[in-house]
Design an enzyme around this catalytic site. Structure first.
Site, PDB file in Angstrom:
ATOM      1  N   ASP A  23       1.291 -10.213 -10.081  1.00 20.45           N
ATOM      2  CA  ASP A  23       1.429 -10.589 -11.485  1.00 20.45           C
ATOM      3  C   ASP A  23       0.071 -10.643 -12.176  1.00 20.45           C
ATOM      4  O   ASP A  23      -0.122 -10.079 -13.259  1.00 20.45           O
ATOM      5  CB  ASP A  23       2.142 -11.944 -11.579  1.00 20.45           C
ATOM      6  CG  ASP A  23       2.362 -12.383 -13.010  1.00 20.45           C
ATOM      7  OD1 ASP A  23       2.868 -11.578 -13.820  1.00 20.45           O
ATOM      8  OD2 ASP A  23       2.008 -13.530 -13.338  1.00 20.45           O
ATOM      9  N   ASP A  50      -4.897   0.493  -6.519  1.00 21.37           N
ATOM     10  CA  ASP A  50      -4.421   0.733  -5.155  1.00 21.37           C
ATOM     11  C   ASP A  50      -4.403  -0.596  -4.411  1.00 21.37           C
ATOM     12  O   ASP A  50      -5.464  -1.133  -4.082  1.00 21.37           O
ATOM     13  CB  ASP A  50      -5.363   1.729  -4.473  1.00 21.37           C
ATOM     14  CG  ASP A  50      -4.910   2.099  -3.067  1.00 21.37           C
ATOM     15  OD1 ASP A  50      -3.807   1.693  -2.663  1.00 21.37           O
ATOM     16  OD2 ASP A  50      -5.666   2.793  -2.378  1.00 21.37           O
ATOM     17  N   HIS A  82      -1.277  -0.530   6.791  1.00 19.37           N
ATOM     18  CA  HIS A  82      -0.973   0.663   7.593  1.00 19.37           C
ATOM     19  C   HIS A  82      -0.051   0.352   8.775  1.00 19.37           C
ATOM     20  O   HIS A  82      -0.090   1.041   9.799  1.00 19.37           O
ATOM     21  CB  HIS A  82      -2.254   1.346   8.092  1.00 19.37           C
ATOM     22  CG  HIS A  82      -3.033   2.006   7.006  1.00 19.37           C
ATOM     23  ND1 HIS A  82      -4.210   2.665   7.240  1.00 19.37           N
ATOM     24  CD2 HIS A  82      -2.812   2.107   5.672  1.00 19.37           C
ATOM     25  CE1 HIS A  82      -4.681   3.154   6.101  1.00 19.37           C
ATOM     26  NE2 HIS A  82      -3.846   2.816   5.142  1.00 19.37           N
ATOM     27  N   GLU A 129      -3.269  10.287   0.011  1.00 22.54           N
ATOM     28  CA  GLU A 129      -4.530   9.531  -0.092  1.00 22.54           C
ATOM     29  C   GLU A 129      -5.062   9.164   1.286  1.00 22.54           C
ATOM     30  O   GLU A 129      -6.256   9.219   1.537  1.00 22.54           O
ATOM     31  CB  GLU A 129      -4.308   8.272  -0.948  1.00 22.54           C
ATOM     32  CG  GLU A 129      -5.579   7.491  -1.247  1.00 22.54           C
ATOM     33  CD  GLU A 129      -5.651   6.149  -0.551  1.00 22.54           C
ATOM     34  OE1 GLU A 129      -6.480   5.327  -0.941  1.00 22.54           O
ATOM     35  OE2 GLU A 129      -4.885   5.933   0.415  1.00 22.54           O
ATOM     36  N   GLU A 130      -4.143   8.794   2.184  1.00 16.17           N
ATOM     37  CA  GLU A 130      -4.558   8.329   3.508  1.00 16.17           C
ATOM     38  C   GLU A 130      -5.139   9.443   4.374  1.00 16.17           C
ATOM     39  O   GLU A 130      -5.773   9.168   5.384  1.00 16.17           O
ATOM     40  CB  GLU A 130      -3.360   7.696   4.238  1.00 16.17           C
ATOM     41  CG  GLU A 130      -2.651   6.590   3.480  1.00 16.17           C
ATOM     42  CD  GLU A 130      -3.505   5.358   3.269  1.00 16.17           C
ATOM     43  OE1 GLU A 130      -4.616   5.290   3.815  1.00 16.17           O
ATOM     44  OE2 GLU A 130      -3.052   4.454   2.544  1.00 16.17           O
ATOM     45  N   ASP A 170       0.844  -1.202   0.000  1.00 13.94           N
ATOM     46  CA  ASP A 170       0.000   0.000   0.000  1.00 13.94           C
ATOM     47  C   ASP A 170       0.875   1.246   0.000  1.00 13.94           C
ATOM     48  O   ASP A 170       1.261   1.715   1.061  1.00 13.94           O
ATOM     49  CB  ASP A 170      -0.912  -0.026   1.227  1.00 13.94           C
ATOM     50  CG  ASP A 170      -1.896   1.113   1.253  1.00 13.94           C
ATOM     51  OD1 ASP A 170      -2.125   1.728   0.193  1.00 13.94           O
ATOM     52  OD2 ASP A 170      -2.440   1.397   2.327  1.00 13.94           O
TER      53      ASP A 170
END
Length: 198
Positions: free
Chosen positions: A179, A66, A164, A37-38, A3
């Site tokens: 992949d 994301d 997180h 973004e967070e 992330d």
């Protein structure tokens, strides 16, 4: 790393391959990376809020990648048509979802829908009426028995146990998920980049 190094690396590699292969898209491709973004989608909100309406009108769609390498993954596709009793995206979002679903069917890879709730950086785009879609391998939610039967992995464990957390490092990535999802991402970019402009 998951992330969102996984999505960032995928987008960077797609941009490099478009150049290396000499892809000449019918539609302009913009490979974008949003900050903060967070903290409330601040980067993507700033981007769409600063664009003149004329430029917003030229955006065909937004593709969101994301978290693509969760260690206990599911192949989630954003539910743009709201068929799973969730929010419905702007017109065109259902078509974006269909491109992903058709691709995964062609690879004999099952998927599940994930709510189109604007939780990631596509949110400010759909707020402006721009269709969107994308892929997601899962965050803090826990894998169900049904999901483990279909996708493998550990029942009751978070899709990303390091979501997180400081342990989201190079060991926190499922290469197979990355992949498979990055191939689908590349397929969608090629598809929408080469269809004739509306």
């Amino acid at each position: 790393i998951n992330d969102n190094g996984s999505g960032t690396a995928t987008i960077l590699e797609m941009a490099l391959q478009v150049k290396r292969l000499g892809v000449a898209p019918a539609n302009r491709l913009r490979f974008a990376f949003w900050g903060a973004e967070e903290w409330g989608l601040l980067g993507s909100k700033h981007y769409v809020n600063e664009l003149p309406q004329e430029d917003l009108n030229r955006i065909l769609l937004n593709l969101n990648f994301d978290m693509l390498g969760s260690p206990n993954p599911v192949r989630f596709v954003y539910d743009g048509d709201g068929s799973e009793d969730g929010p419905v995206g702007p017109p065109g979002s259902a078509e974006v979802e269909t491109v992903f679903l058709d691709y995964f069917r062609s690879q004999n890879l099952p998927t599940l829908p994930t709510p189109f709730d604007g939780r990631s950086d596509y949110g400010p785009f759909i707020d402006k009426g721009i269709p969107a879609g994308g892929l997601f391998s899962g965050a803090e939610g826990r894998k169900t028995a049904m999901q483990a039967q279909v996708f493998g992995g550990t029942v009751g464990e978070a899709y990303d146990r390091c979501y997180h957390q400081a342990c989201d490092d190079f060991t926190n990535n499922n290469d197979r998920a990355l992949d498979e999802l990055s191939d689908a991402a590349a397929h969608s970019v090629l598809h929408f980049g080469t269809i004739p402009p509306p």
